[in-house]
Design an enzyme around this catalytic site. Structure first.
Site, PDB file in Angstrom:
ATOM      1  N   ARG A 176       0.846  -1.187   0.000  1.00 22.30           N
ATOM      2  CA  ARG A 176       0.000   0.000   0.000  1.00 22.30           C
ATOM      3  C   ARG A 176       0.883   1.240   0.000  1.00 22.30           C
ATOM      4  O   ARG A 176       1.895   1.279   0.677  1.00 22.30           O
ATOM      5  CB  ARG A 176      -0.867   0.002   1.261  1.00 22.30           C
ATOM      6  CG  ARG A 176      -2.318  -0.226   0.989  1.00 22.30           C
ATOM      7  CD  ARG A 176      -3.076  -0.503   2.231  1.00 22.30           C
ATOM      8  NE  ARG A 176      -2.943   0.561   3.233  1.00 22.30           N
ATOM      9  CZ  ARG A 176      -3.568   0.543   4.406  1.00 22.30           C
ATOM     10  NH1 ARG A 176      -4.339  -0.468   4.720  1.00 22.30           N
ATOM     11  NH2 ARG A 176      -3.406   1.523   5.260  1.00 22.30           N
ATOM     12  N   ARG A 187       2.264   8.554  10.146  1.00 20.56           N
ATOM     13  CA  ARG A 187       0.969   7.924  10.458  1.00 20.56           C
ATOM     14  C   ARG A 187       0.902   7.540  11.932  1.00 20.56           C
ATOM     15  O   ARG A 187      -0.112   7.717  12.592  1.00 20.56           O
ATOM     16  CB  ARG A 187       0.740   6.684   9.590  1.00 20.56           C
ATOM     17  CG  ARG A 187       0.340   7.022   8.174  1.00 20.56           C
ATOM     18  CD  ARG A 187       0.202   5.778   7.327  1.00 20.56           C
ATOM     19  NE  ARG A 187      -0.964   4.997   7.656  1.00 20.56           N
ATOM     20  CZ  ARG A 187      -1.088   3.703   7.379  1.00 20.56           C
ATOM     21  NH1 ARG A 187      -0.101   3.047   6.792  1.00 20.56           N
ATOM     22  NH2 ARG A 187      -2.183   3.058   7.690  1.00 20.56           N
TER      23      ARG A 187
END
Ligand code: AMP
Length: 233
Positions: A176, A187
């Site tokens: 991804r 993140r």
């Protein structure tokens, strides 16, 4: 995997950092209780792939590993939760991610209580998967998925039989875009800074249950099922 149960289960919120196994556990709850998994990350990625107006607005923010703005998120989530398949319950995976989103969701659910006919709604049960930081890094950097069938692998823990190709259909596995190392740190930082208050919010309102996400996947699933069963017994 488990026997299917079709009674009302209500909203379930799965919390935990990226790589905690929310997606895997959500799928298992979905299969057992026949309620939809609503992954805001998946809905956004679909919109990016389809180049919808929402996708075009969210694309750059997602690629930087930052959170998409609430004025894009709220209509998207409201629209999804009003679909008929959500009447008996649903599993939210990736939402809420900030205290403001958690409060917004409470207001939305409260409004639904006064709708006519009144849908089966109760406050969400909130399950938080707790995972060690180093384990998280291995899980995220090792994650690969099959673009054809969607099956998820991990090159460290659950590798495919042949290097980087899907066991089921032989398609080359992909990483991804936001699982790349340089995107993971922001993140995780975004999770720490913005989602920790969500945990506090649900803890204060007495709706939070912790599950040790370092345990083997099946044990984590077993614990989650017991929590959901206890709530509805
Ligand atoms: P996920 O698959 O849940 O890790 O989400 C992938 C990306 O989608 C995140 O890094 C955000 O950019 C965006 N996203 C997903 N859910 C939310 C949310 N609740 N609020 C804001 N952005 C989100």
């Amino acid at each position: 995997m488990a026997q299917e149960i079709s009674r009302d289960i209500g909203p379930v919120v799965l919390l935990g950092p990226p790589g905690a196994g929310k997606g895997t556990q959500a799928k298992r709850i979905m299969e057992k209780y026949l309620i939809p998994q609503i992954s805001t990350g998946d809905i956004l990625r679909y919109n990016v792939a389809q180049a919808t107006e929402l996708g075009l607005k969210a694309k750059a923010v997602m690629a930087r590993g930052e959170l998409v703005s609430d004025d894009l998120m709220y209509p998207m989530v409201r629209q999804r939760l009003s679909q008929p398949d959500c009447k008996r319950g649903y599993i939210l995976d990736g939402f809420p991610r900030t205290a403001a989103q958690a409060q917004w969701l409470d207001v939305l659910l409260e409004d639904k209580l006064f709708e006519n006919p009144r849908p089966t709604q109760s406050w969400p049960i909130v399950i938080c998967l707790d995972v060690d930081y180093n384990e998280l890094l291995l899980r995220i950097t090792g994650r690969r998925s099959c673009p054809t069938c969607g099956r998820i692998y991990n090159v460290h823990f659950q590798p495919p039989r042949n290097d980087e190709v899907c066991d089921l259909d032989g398609t080359k596995l992909v990483t991804r875009n936001d699982d790349r190392l340089e995107v993971i740190q922001p993140r995780l930082k975004a999770y720490q800074e913005q989602t920790a208050p969500v945990v506090d919010y649900y803890q204060r309102t007495g709706r939070l249950v912790w599950v040790n996400g370092d345990l083997p996947m099946d044990e984590v699933t077993g614990q989650i099922f017991r929590i959901l069963e206890a709530r509805h017994s």
